[in-house]
Enzyme design. Sequence first.
Site, short mmCIF file in Angstrom:
data_model
loop_
_atom_site.label_atom_id
_atom_site.label_comp_id
_atom_site.label_asym_id
_atom_site.label_seq_id
_atom_site.Cartn_x
_atom_site.Cartn_y
_atom_site.Cartn_z
N PHE A 145 0.87 -1.18 0.00
CA PHE A 145 0.00 0.00 0.00
C PHE A 145 0.90 1.23 0.00
O PHE A 145 1.75 1.37 0.86
CB PHE A 145 -0.93 0.02 1.21
CG PHE A 145 -1.87 1.20 1.18
CD1 PHE A 145 -3.04 1.16 0.42
CD2 PHE A 145 -1.58 2.37 1.85
CE1 PHE A 145 -3.89 2.26 0.35
CE2 PHE A 145 -2.42 3.48 1.80
CZ PHE A 145 -3.58 3.42 1.04
N ASP A 236 9.16 2.59 1.71
CA ASP A 236 7.99 3.32 2.19
C ASP A 236 7.82 2.99 3.67
O ASP A 236 7.35 1.91 4.02
CB ASP A 236 6.76 2.91 1.37
CG ASP A 236 5.47 3.56 1.87
OD1 ASP A 236 5.48 4.14 2.97
OD2 ASP A 236 4.46 3.46 1.16
N LYS A 265 2.85 9.26 8.48
CA LYS A 265 1.89 9.10 9.57
C LYS A 265 2.33 9.61 10.94
O LYS A 265 1.79 10.58 11.45
CB LYS A 265 1.48 7.62 9.68
CG LYS A 265 0.56 7.19 8.53
CD LYS A 265 0.00 5.81 8.76
CE LYS A 265 -1.12 5.46 7.80
NZ LYS A 265 -0.71 5.02 6.47
C1 LIG Z 1 -0.96 5.24 5.09
C2 LIG Z 1 0.09 4.83 4.15
C3 LIG Z 1 0.35 5.57 2.97
C4 LIG Z 1 -0.52 6.74 2.56
O1 LIG Z 1 -0.43 7.77 3.45
P1 LIG Z 1 -1.50 9.00 3.36
O2 LIG Z 1 -1.00 9.96 4.37
O3 LIG Z 1 -2.85 8.43 3.68
O4 LIG Z 1 -1.45 9.52 1.97
C5 LIG Z 1 1.40 5.19 2.18
N1 LIG Z 1 2.18 4.13 2.49
C6 LIG Z 1 1.96 3.41 3.60
C7 LIG Z 1 2.88 2.27 3.92
C8 LIG Z 1 0.90 3.71 4.46
O5 LIG Z 1 0.68 2.97 5.55
#
Ligand SMILES: *Cc1c(COP(=O)(O)O)cnc(C)c1O
Length: 411
Positions: A145, A236, A265
């Site tokens: 994700f 990420d 986050k």
């Molecule tokens: C939540 C998340 C995102 C997206 O972040 P947003 O602030 O909602 O755009 C991207 N990568 C990972 C691994 C995430 O958990």
Amino acid sequence: MAPRPSSESLDFDFAAFDRDVMATYARSPIALVRGAGCRVWDSAGRGYLDFAAGIATCTLGHAHPALIEAVTRQIGRLHHVSNLYYIPEQGALAAWLTARGAGERAFFCNSGAEANEAAIKLARKYGRTRLGIARPAVISALASFHGRTLAAVTATGQPRYQQDFAPLVPGFHHVPFNDFPALVAAIATLDRDERTVAAILLEPLQGEGGIRPGDPTYFAQVRALCDERGILLMFDEVQVGVGRSGTLWGHEQLGVKPDVLTLAKGLAGGLPIGAMLCRRSCDVFGPGDHGSTFGGNPLVCAAALAVLQTLEQDALIANARDRGEQLRAGLRGLAAGLHGKIAEVRGWGLIVGVELGADQPRSAAELARAAQLEGLLTVPAGPRVLRLVPPLIVSAAEVDEAVAILARVLG
Ligand SMILES: *Cc1c(COP(=O)(O)O)cnc(C)c1O
């Protein structure tokens, strides 16, 4: 300690909300109005132990004095000026992050998706200008994700986030996670005509995909392959970074360093921020290549600095590690007594997944709803995994309380 009723009770009009706000989320039917530490209260005055933390975001919980102090001080002084000028707080945040191994150069934006967009743009320019690739491609993992913007959702390896949004962005390819031969084969196929792969984008631990930790051997092999081929390795860490894993960076769990790192986050404890960091040698951005009006403004950077200083001063990374071990041990104890209802308990630090077993008829979403009725907020991570991501300030008593509630809900 049982959730305390609040003296505050507000009327909240759920129907008006649903009339006026787009239904992009299947929201739980509670409206949260107040928080303190690891607890929040809804408009009816009911209290909850918060193991959702705004989806792994409220690093210091709610109404933490350090965050209140930093934000109120900064908003009274200067909150936004744009990146047309130098911003001392942004420089201080970049210095903090780079001094602790996040990379050597930072770009600031407002979310995880934007941080990944920045990484993808960097990878394309790097591929074109440094590697001589005409159509630079990015490989990412199935079940990953990376966010909801078009390039980030294209990188995301889950069709359920992509359907109805075609045409997606060209130049993305997906491979199974933790499977090195599959990655080698995919690169060989892409290279058959001409060299195309500029970057590999991976979560060290897949969050939304079900709290699936990376395999250290796989990550070491990917690192060696990237070094050999000049491919950028991009991690990420939007969810797992900033102490949640029990180490400052999630990749410390794997012993492998990226060329590019994305954060969001937990970085400012719930204020909107994103960051993309890279090694100096990978920084191909110049004036005009990328930007963000709000990105790295004084207010969010002051908040992030307060979060990071508190992480260090209060030894919250050690707390994440210890409370995470306590939580997993408690859940594994439950699993032993609940034959077949819990298949596996996994995770790093305070990012913990409970994979439901074959004898558990309810879905993760149904169990999250049941836990909420018992006064515990959690988040599903896919249909069969319940995710527990409390604030890093969580206490041993609060972990025990959550395990006791989950014993009732999962049993
Ligand atoms: C939540 C998340 C995102 C997206 O972040 P947003 O602030 O909602 O755009 C991207 N990568 C990972 C691994 C995430 O958990």
